[in-house]
Design an enzyme around this catalytic site. Sequence first.
Site, short mmCIF file in Angstrom:
data_model
loop_
_atom_site.label_atom_id
_atom_site.label_comp_id
_atom_site.label_asym_id
_atom_site.label_seq_id
_atom_site.Cartn_x
_atom_site.Cartn_y
_atom_site.Cartn_z
N GLU A 263 0.89 -1.18 0.00
CA GLU A 263 0.00 0.00 0.00
C GLU A 263 0.91 1.21 0.00
O GLU A 263 1.54 1.53 1.02
CB GLU A 263 -0.87 0.01 1.26
N CYS A 297 -1.86 9.32 2.38
CA CYS A 297 -1.67 8.75 1.04
C CYS A 297 -2.78 9.18 0.09
O CYS A 297 -2.58 9.28 -1.11
CB CYS A 297 -1.61 7.23 1.12
P1 NAD Z 1 8.51 5.02 4.36
O1 NAD Z 1 8.41 4.15 3.17
O2 NAD Z 1 9.72 5.84 4.53
O3 NAD Z 1 8.39 4.15 5.71
C1 NAD Z 1 7.28 3.29 5.93
C2 NAD Z 1 7.75 2.12 6.78
O4 NAD Z 1 8.66 1.33 6.03
C3 NAD Z 1 8.51 2.52 8.04
O5 NAD Z 1 8.18 1.63 9.07
C4 NAD Z 1 9.96 2.37 7.63
O6 NAD Z 1 10.84 2.17 8.71
C5 NAD Z 1 9.89 1.16 6.73
N1 NAD Z 1 10.91 1.07 5.69
C6 NAD Z 1 11.53 2.08 5.05
N2 NAD Z 1 12.37 1.58 4.12
C7 NAD Z 1 12.25 0.23 4.17
C8 NAD Z 1 12.85 -0.83 3.45
N3 NAD Z 1 13.74 -0.62 2.49
N4 NAD Z 1 12.49 -2.10 3.76
C9 NAD Z 1 11.56 -2.35 4.72
N5 NAD Z 1 10.99 -1.38 5.45
C10 NAD Z 1 11.31 -0.09 5.17
O7 NAD Z 1 7.18 5.89 4.33
P2 NAD Z 1 6.79 7.12 5.28
O8 NAD Z 1 7.55 8.29 4.81
O9 NAD Z 1 6.85 6.74 6.70
O10 NAD Z 1 5.24 7.25 4.94
C11 NAD Z 1 4.78 8.04 3.95
C12 NAD Z 1 4.47 7.25 2.70
O11 NAD Z 1 3.54 6.21 2.98
C13 NAD Z 1 3.81 8.11 1.66
O12 NAD Z 1 4.35 7.82 0.39
C14 NAD Z 1 2.36 7.70 1.74
O13 NAD Z 1 1.61 7.96 0.59
C15 NAD Z 1 2.47 6.26 2.05
N6 NAD Z 1 1.23 5.76 2.65
C16 NAD Z 1 0.45 4.88 1.94
C17 NAD Z 1 -0.76 4.45 2.46
C18 NAD Z 1 -1.65 3.50 1.69
O14 NAD Z 1 -2.50 2.85 2.30
N7 NAD Z 1 -1.52 3.40 0.37
C19 NAD Z 1 -1.18 4.91 3.71
C20 NAD Z 1 -0.37 5.81 4.39
C21 NAD Z 1 0.84 6.22 3.85
#
Ligand code: NAD
Length: 496
Positions: A263, A297
């Site tokens: 997601e 998001c």
């Molecule tokens: P992010 O991708 O930086 O981090 C999200 C999670 O992933 C964190 O727990 C982080 O520690 C972990 N993570 C980061 N890199 C990783 C990797 N290489 N392998 C495994 N885990 C990893 O995202 P963010 O900045 O915290 O959140 C914002 C983003 O999330 C935005 O792009 C937003 O649109 C998206 N988002 C999507 C939804 C949805 O349902 N589609 C909902 C909310 C947020």
Amino acid sequence: MQPKEASMGSNDIPFLNTGIWNGKLFLSGWNTAGKAHEILEPATGSVLTRVGMATPEDAAEAAKRARAAQAAWAALPYEQRAAIFRKAAVIIERESDGMTQWIVRETGCIPPKAGVELHMAVGILNEAAAMVTQPSGLVLPSDGGRISLARRVPHGVVGVISPFNFPLILSIRAVAPALAAGNTVVLKPDPHTPITGGYLIARVFEEAGLPKDCLQVLPGGADVGQAMCADPNIAMISFTGSTGAGRSVGEQAGRTLKKVTLELGGKNRLVILDDADVDLAASCAAWGCYLHQGQICMTTGVILVHEKIAAKVTELLAGKASHLPVGDPATQQVALGPLINERQRDRVHGIVQDSIKQGAKLAAGGTYEGNFYKPTVLTGVKPGMRCFEEEVFGPVASVVSFSSEDEAVELANRTEYGLSLGVISASTSRALALAARIPTGLLHINDQTVADEPHIPFGGRGSSGNGGRHGGPANWEEFTQWQWVTIKDSAPRYPF
Ligand code: NAD
């Protein structure tokens, strides 16, 4: 300079006393970690609390323990499993005042957004309780007098990785149905928001009576997420976060052939047709762009408005943006709180500045104090500008005008994302016909782009996700797999 310590009023509430988790991981219960991690309040920079910071080795240990606990959990009588989810929902309702304080202060949100997180969490838990008693299979026709069944069985251990923006909903929407389907769970919340996205859930399930080791909660960074994706004891990853990280999660999980639900980000379109009510359209645009400072998001990323009404809608939107109060939501009545950190603020400001250099006009905002970014309106936005192309994750409305429905469709489709779409028009059939030409996971006719409910199949297309969904019927698809079962009275004799 050392950040100062914040005082949490909820420390008087036994359920939320920070001593429970201070410096700890929820790995087979509360255990002190090798390394502690300070949680900073985005509005003030003060230290709210400390949690343990997990390592990849902790993730391996948690996965091993969760796997060992899974069969007994799945075999527990359904009434006992359902009762745990119902009790968890009641605990959230009982503790909602203290939890609201944590959500407001840790995520930097206004109290009504915390209310939405709690309300959704209760709904998701009640849905999970109901899922336990839903039919889990089909009786199939079969030759030779045998009974043939197709039934849904759990994967084993589900790894849940969640982001900072709506941490409670985005963690529990996977944790609860994964458990309800008979899996055990390793949850890795974002290190900015491990209380809201992790330890509140651990506390709730602990008190609700979830057996030990069925849920492990590990605050940690990308290295822990990567370790979960590679771990042979984890059968499925449910990831919510950025598209970049999601790609890496998908690649990593692919190597171990795990099921993976992604997601990801969004650049959501709100299309306003020439017959729309301009007041309502401007109100929808302001809500879709500025709720939780645009850190959703589903945030309205581009407003496509017919040229006949573009000037009026922009004027109304800029008027709202200029009057919306911005400040610390824990101490003042505001509409917008802070962005999560300075890095995000600088990124948002960089996109605004670059877009202005590329020809966009600033109609409101464009400035900040600390992590507080003013609601911003950019007009004259065109494809190629950063604010048109990139997910901003900040309170920035990018207004693009169009002269025909074909042009609106062409502009709406100029994106790799496909999460949420809103279309506003006096004619429902016209709006539906236009929307049919724009691929999207969520579609709202006569509404903006931000909406969710506990029982709906939520998810996006393209770079917004791999087609996986959370919620309602989608939970069976994602958190279980089919097993074919045949039953005979006695074993047959074969020619061999
Ligand atoms: P992010 O991708 O930086 O981090 C999200 C999670 O992933 C964190 O727990 C982080 O520690 C972990 N993570 C980061 N890199 C990783 C990797 N290489 N392998 C495994 N885990 C990893 O995202 P963010 O900045 O915290 O959140 C914002 C983003 O999330 C935005 O792009 C937003 O649109 C998206 N988002 C999507 C939804 C949805 O349902 N589609 C909902 C909310 C947020």
